[in-house]
Design an enzyme around this catalytic site. Structure first.
Site, short mmCIF file in Angstrom:
data_model
loop_
_atom_site.label_atom_id
_atom_site.label_comp_id
_atom_site.label_asym_id
_atom_site.label_seq_id
_atom_site.Cartn_x
_atom_site.Cartn_y
_atom_site.Cartn_z
N HIS A 1 -44.55 113.41 86.75
CA HIS A 1 -43.33 112.94 86.09
C HIS A 1 -42.58 112.00 87.03
O HIS A 1 -42.94 111.83 88.20
CB HIS A 1 -42.44 114.11 85.65
CG HIS A 1 -41.65 114.78 86.73
ND1 HIS A 1 -40.53 115.52 86.49
CD2 HIS A 1 -41.85 114.83 88.08
CE1 HIS A 1 -40.06 115.99 87.63
NE2 HIS A 1 -40.83 115.60 88.59
N HIS B 1 -44.78 111.22 90.49
CA HIS B 1 -45.26 112.21 91.46
C HIS B 1 -45.54 113.46 90.62
O HIS B 1 -45.62 113.36 89.40
CB HIS B 1 -44.23 112.44 92.57
CG HIS B 1 -42.95 112.99 92.07
ND1 HIS B 1 -42.02 112.21 91.42
CD2 HIS B 1 -42.44 114.25 92.08
CE1 HIS B 1 -40.99 112.97 91.07
NE2 HIS B 1 -41.22 114.21 91.45
N HIS C 1 -45.94 118.13 90.20
CA HIS C 1 -45.62 119.50 90.61
C HIS C 1 -46.57 120.49 89.97
O HIS C 1 -47.13 120.25 88.91
CB HIS C 1 -44.19 119.86 90.18
CG HIS C 1 -43.14 118.99 90.77
ND1 HIS C 1 -42.78 119.07 92.09
CD2 HIS C 1 -42.37 118.01 90.24
CE1 HIS C 1 -41.83 118.17 92.34
NE2 HIS C 1 -41.57 117.51 91.23
N ASP D 1 -50.11 120.57 80.61
CA ASP D 1 -50.93 120.70 81.82
C ASP D 1 -51.86 119.51 82.02
O ASP D 1 -52.54 119.07 81.08
CB ASP D 1 -51.78 121.98 81.71
CG ASP D 1 -52.53 122.27 83.01
OD1 ASP D 1 -51.96 122.06 84.09
OD2 ASP D 1 -53.68 122.72 82.92
N HIS D 2 -51.90 119.02 83.25
CA HIS D 2 -52.74 117.87 83.60
C HIS D 2 -52.36 116.64 82.78
O HIS D 2 -53.20 115.81 82.44
CB HIS D 2 -54.24 118.20 83.49
CG HIS D 2 -54.71 118.98 84.69
ND1 HIS D 2 -54.28 120.26 84.96
CD2 HIS D 2 -55.54 118.65 85.72
CE1 HIS D 2 -54.84 120.68 86.07
NE2 HIS D 2 -55.59 119.73 86.57
N GLU E 1 -39.75 124.17 89.20
CA GLU E 1 -40.41 122.91 89.56
C GLU E 1 -41.05 123.07 90.94
O GLU E 1 -42.12 122.53 91.22
CB GLU E 1 -39.35 121.80 89.61
CG GLU E 1 -39.95 120.44 89.87
CD GLU E 1 -38.89 119.40 90.15
OE1 GLU E 1 -38.38 118.82 89.19
OE2 GLU E 1 -38.57 119.17 91.35
#
Lengths: 137, 137, 137, 137, 137, 137
Positions: free
Chosen positions: C14, C39, C41, C79-80, C124
């Protein structure tokens, strides 16, 4: 008013089985947990009490006493035990995380001097836990 | 040469008992762990493999394949099982953390393509673990 | 009444950017998070449901079903993925921890049979998390 | 309305001692904690604020600002300090986990723009923590 | 040959100070750690022993005995103590993480029956630890 | 000889893609990781150095200096970055956990005064990590 929480741990075996149901129904609802040989967990218990800080000690509750109560009422009964076979409340109740939290609440409520039991949290695994605040206990 | 480690988890029941010993001797050596109803743990397994990085993929070992091998060889056999009663190697060997690490080594060695099994680590609890590097396996 | 919480994880990219602001204003407010390459998380999601324990199963909610709902409604979508580019709600809303918690609430509310969604918590990082209880959703 | 929590850490020395009590009484109530040479902990602080999400930033509170406030008001005062000897509020109050939580609340309340301080949680150890919501502060 | 590791914890105060150096030099090298009032930590100790599995018990080392040795030789001496003022080896040695690991090695080596002390690991914080394998002890 | 380990963290986006392969081959080998929008992780880095304890300071390595080196050589380059697009070594190498560990080794080796770089460990997730000891770097 402040809340103090102390953790304790116990390692127990359990399984999920409703004797009123067929083998197939138990398998459908409980999956691998229905294996009556049992499996087990490292349970983590968090007990939260609520009260006023005693200005003489700075404590809501005597920590040594709280630790002794958790040991006597819960850990000595549940730890290194098979919950279904050796802990009375689970002879008639399925030892799910939810029911364990309620059972621990009933074991502790009214036993902690000068403080009110506010919450019992039980982790079965790091990714699954139940919280009970005494409603309907 | 690089090492890659992947964790997996299994929740099992077990107890410690040497049938060649008296009840008193089992109690003396194993304490609460000698309770033959069994208790249980959330075990954490760390499997380390050693190899060269494939320049085409950047991997030492195919991660999906490694996960499948751990699932097939260990987790599907140990998870939600009573180790003493349901896992063959523990019908004659006591399922201590040390013996579980050796047993998992034997289940995995030679099964991982293009990499060497370097270490098996088993945590019984966060404060107790065994490491086996295959010496004498 | 009891609360049950289950965790799930998703790994996403994000960045933070308000298109109504200048580059300098975005940098001032968002710092390193304004880098539009993105970047990422390892997010941890905790979903809490509230309800009564079914005396036949000992469950507030069917755990396998809850896991499937989290997988279908949230994990398979986030996810991913790059949240800004691939998840519809973040084409017009900045994917801060707060907004992700609200978005997950909206994805889950009303989907869990026999229990009320009580809280969505999103981490996060281990040192930063948001809790949403549905007020104003 | 949403809640945002940020963690911070400080490492401090402390001891428990009530000067109105005898040595024996201090020993009885505080045990090892009464050693006036002091011992110490890695404290973990969780500060929760409550507010509305700013639609322009997606934030309840500016994270960099929140971090600066925690650093200035708490960490720079408590970290690598002996709480009894170097932090004013503990010259007359015993630095128990409960009293530290109240003291941090008083240091932070009213200092966080656009959000309400909702909870201060202080972990002395991973297995012991206090929560203060400002009642009676 | 297998390795077994057990963790223990102690909470202690300490500071870093070389009396042969000026105040300024101590400040330059040790920063906040040079505050002679002391600060403190929750230390985590991991002790690893190496040996053969006893086929009768399945143990490398008797776990109760190992726990007693750690308690007697280390925890009872370091826990709830000010390391600089109350632990003999730190009257002349600075209690850095490195020196604590060496000191614990010296306290434990030769005391564990039927197993070889292989490693002492000391965590001062979760993000800083020292490992000592006995070289030059 | 003693080992000292310090952790650091960085949050980055990445994806896995071999341009010499077809879309289908990338999908087959890398699965969800082949999504070229990228996803991300909270990486944890552990850097271990080996050396002798300086008797004057009690340190193997100056901790403030070590932290500065990790910040300058790794964290400032990788944190809040898209590894594929913004970090030079990953324009031609796939940023797998293994390759990240090797890249960090090359960035650090020879930069730490008075100590030898012994190991670089990189966690992509809590359940997956790579260790590199410099063999073949």
């Amino acid at each position: 008013m402040i809340l103090l929480t102390r953790k304790a741990e116990f390692s127990s075996a359990h399984f999920y089985w409703n004797p009123a149901w067929s083998e197939a129904e138990n398998q459908r609802v409980f999956g691998k947990c229905a294996n009556r040989q049992g499996h087990g967990h490292n349970y983590t218990l968090e007990v939260t009490v609520e009260g006023n800080i005693d200005p003489a000690s700075g404590f809501v509750v005597d920590l040594k006493l709280l630790k002794e109560i958790l040991e006597r009422e819960v850990v000595s009964v549940y730890d290194h035990r098979h919950l279904n076979h050796e802990v009375p409340e689970f002879s008639t109740t399925i030892p799910t995380t939810e029911n364990i939290a309620v059972a621990i609440w009933r074991r502790l409520v009214g036993k902690i001097p000068n403080a009110r039991l506010q919450r019992v949290r039980v982790y079965e695994m790091p990714d699954l836990f139940a919280d009970f605040y005494g409603e309907g206990a």
